[in-house]
Design a protein around this motif. Structure first.
Motif, mmCIF file in Angstrom:
data_model
loop_
_atom_site.group_PDB
_atom_site.id
_atom_site.type_symbol
_atom_site.label_atom_id
_atom_site.label_comp_id
_atom_site.label_asym_id
_atom_site.label_seq_id
_atom_site.Cartn_x
_atom_site.Cartn_y
_atom_site.Cartn_z
ATOM 1 N N ASP A 141 0.982 -1.270 0.058
ATOM 2 C CA ASP A 141 -0.074 0.147 -0.138
ATOM 3 C C ASP A 141 0.828 1.327 -0.143
ATOM 4 N N ALA A 199 2.288 1.576 -3.548
ATOM 5 C CA ALA A 199 0.780 2.025 -4.479
ATOM 6 C C ALA A 199 0.456 3.542 -4.371
ATOM 7 N N LEU A 200 0.257 3.653 -2.925
ATOM 8 C CA LEU A 200 -0.166 5.268 -2.722
ATOM 9 C C LEU A 200 0.853 6.178 -2.910
ATOM 10 N N GLY A 205 2.547 6.322 -5.388
ATOM 11 C CA GLY A 205 2.238 6.678 -6.732
ATOM 12 C C GLY A 205 1.415 7.766 -7.265
ATOM 13 N N GLY A 206 0.422 8.283 -6.062
ATOM 14 C CA GLY A 206 -0.177 9.221 -6.307
ATOM 15 C C GLY A 206 0.616 10.338 -6.512
ATOM 16 N N ASN A 219 2.343 6.039 -14.778
ATOM 17 C CA ASN A 219 3.536 5.235 -13.936
ATOM 18 C C ASN A 219 4.875 6.177 -14.154
ATOM 19 N N PHE A 225 0.278 -1.116 -11.744
ATOM 20 C CA PHE A 225 0.343 0.008 -10.731
ATOM 21 C C PHE A 225 -1.002 0.241 -10.420
ATOM 22 N N ASN A 226 -2.201 0.513 -11.545
ATOM 23 C CA ASN A 226 -3.429 0.853 -11.768
ATOM 24 C C ASN A 226 -4.034 -0.033 -10.609
ATOM 25 N N PHE A 238 -3.048 0.486 -7.166
ATOM 26 C CA PHE A 238 -3.438 1.764 -6.322
ATOM 27 C C PHE A 238 -4.862 1.684 -6.193
ATOM 28 N N SER A 276 -5.413 -0.227 -2.964
ATOM 29 C CA SER A 276 -4.700 0.522 -1.585
ATOM 30 C C SER A 276 -5.627 1.918 -1.431
ATOM 31 N N MET A 277 -6.346 2.283 -2.359
ATOM 32 C CA MET A 277 -7.350 3.472 -2.047
ATOM 33 C C MET A 277 -8.525 3.100 -1.388
#
Length: 317
Positions: A181, A184-185, A187-188, A250, A289-290, A293, A296-297
Motif C-alpha cells: 500500500d 502504490a499510494l 504513486g499518487g 506510472n 500500478f493501476n 493503486f 490501496s485506495m
C-alpha cells in the motif's frame, strides 16, 4: 519514557477511528440519493476545466483526511475562535481546492438534503480526480460519517516528505496499510506540484560530505537548485512531481529509478528490497500500478470514525 507515552497515545488515538468504523456499502445511496456520483463527477470535471491542479489537490486532500482520524471529512473543517483545525496545520497549509467539495456539497444538498456526508463527497471526488486524469476508476464504498473533531496539532501524524523507509512503514502500518500500500499510494505523486521547502533538504546542505543528495541524478539536481536556491524568496517556487504532472500514469516510478524524485520519502522506496521490487514492477507496468493503486485506495478509504452528516462541510452541525 516520553517516547513510550507518545507511542501509546498515538496507538489509542488511531484505535479510536478503527473501532468506530462505519459499515460501508456500494449501494448506500441507491434509494436516498441515486444521482450523487454523477453530480459530484460533474462538479469535479467543471473545476478541472478551469484549474489543472484540482486533481492532485483532491487526491492529496483525501489522503491527508484519511491519515488523521480516518476518512471523516475533518480536513474540511474551518478553524474556530477556540480551535485551530487540521487544514491550518503546518502539513496542510498548501492544501487547496476546498471549494470543489463545497460546490459538490451544495449541488448534492439541493437534490438530497441532509443525506450525503462530506467525507463521502471527498472520497468520490478523489476517485473522479484520478479517473478524469487518465487513471483507473473504481466503485467507491459509501456510508462514511463526518467527524466533529479537527485539530491542527494532529497533522504531525502525517508521513513527512523527509521520512525514511522505517518511518514510512511504521506510519502506514499504524493505519493497517501494508508495504505494498505504501508503494502504490506513493504513486499518487504522479499528479501535482511541490514547493521547494518539501525537498530543500536534498539539494542544499544534504550532509557533512555532500551539499546535494548523491542519489539525485546530477542534471536533475542542478535544475532543482536553480529553481530553488538556498535562500529562496519566491513563495510559489517548486517543481512538478513528474514530467506528466496532470496525467495519472506510472512515470513517477520510472523517474524514481532514474534518480529523479523530489522527496526523501520517494527515494526511500528504493532503500529496501521489497519496496524497490514494487517500484520496478509499477515502472514496467501501468496495469499493475493501476490495480495496486485501486486496491490501496479502497483499503485506505475504508477507515472512518465519523458521527454525523454535516450540512456544511466547513462546520460541524
Amino acid at each position: 519514557m516520553a517516547k513510550r507515552i507518545f507511542a501509546l497515545a498515538l496507538s489509542l488515538f488511531l484505535l479510536s477511528f478503527s473501532t468506530l468504523a462505519n459499515a460501508l456499502s456500494l449501494n448506500y445511496y441507491d434509494k436516498t440519493c441515486p444521482m450523487v456520483e454523477t453530480t459530484i463527477t460533474s462538479v469535479v470535471k467543471k473545476a478541472m476545466m478551469n484549474d489543472q491542479t484540482v486533481p492532485a489537490a483532491l487526491l492529496r486532500m483525501f489522503f491527508h483526511d484519511c491519515f488523521i482520524r480516518g476518512c471523516d471529512g475533518s480536513v474540511l473543517l474551518h478553524s474556530t475562535s477556540n480551535n485551530q483545525a487540521e487544514k491550518d496545520g503546518p502539513a496542510n497549509i498548501s492544501l487547496h481546492a476546498f471549494y470543489v467539495i463545497d460546490n459538490a456539497k451544495k449541488e448534492v444538498e439541493a437534490k438530497c438534503p441532509g443525506v450525503v456526508s462530506c467525507a463521502d463527497i471527498l472520497a468520490l471526488a478523489a476517485r473522479d480526480a484520478v479517473a478524469l486524469s487518465g487513471g483507473p476508476t473504481w466503485n467507491v464504498q459509501k456510508g462514511r460519517k463526518d467527524g466533529r473533531i479537527s485539530k491542527a496539532i494532529d497533522t504531525r501524524l502525517l508521513p513527512a516528505p523527509t521520512f525514511n523507509i522505517s518511518q514510512l512503514q511504521q506510519s502506514f502500518a499504524q493505519r493497517g496499510l501494508s508495504i505494498a500500500d505504501l508503494v502504490a499510494l506513493s504513486g499518487g505523486h504522479t499528479l501535482g506540484f511541490s514547493h521547494c521547502s518539501s525537498f530543500q533538504n536534498r539539494i542544499h546542505n544534504f550532509d557533512t560530505k555532500n551539499d546535494v543528495d548523491p542519489s539525485l541524478q546530477p542534471s536533475f539536481a542542478a535544475n532543482l537548485r536553480s529553481v530553488c536556491p538556498l535562500h529562496n524568496t519566491r513563495k510559489n517556487a517548486g517543481a512538478t512531481m513528474d514530467t506528466t504532472s496532470t496525467i495519472f500514469d506510472n512515470v513517477y516510478f520510472k523517474l524514481l529509478l532514474q534518480g529523479k524524485s523530489l522527496f526523501t520519502s520517494d527515494e526511500a522506496l528504493l532503500s529496501a528490497h521489497e519496496t524497490k521490487t514494487l517500484v520496478s514492477k509499477f515502472a514496467n507496468s501501468q496495469e499493475d500500478f493501476n490495480r495496486a493503486f485501486v486496491n490501496s485506495m479502497l483499503k485506505m478509504g475504508s477507515l472512518n470514525g465519523g458521527q454525523e452528516v454535516r450540512l456544511n462541510c466547513r462546520a460541524v452541525n
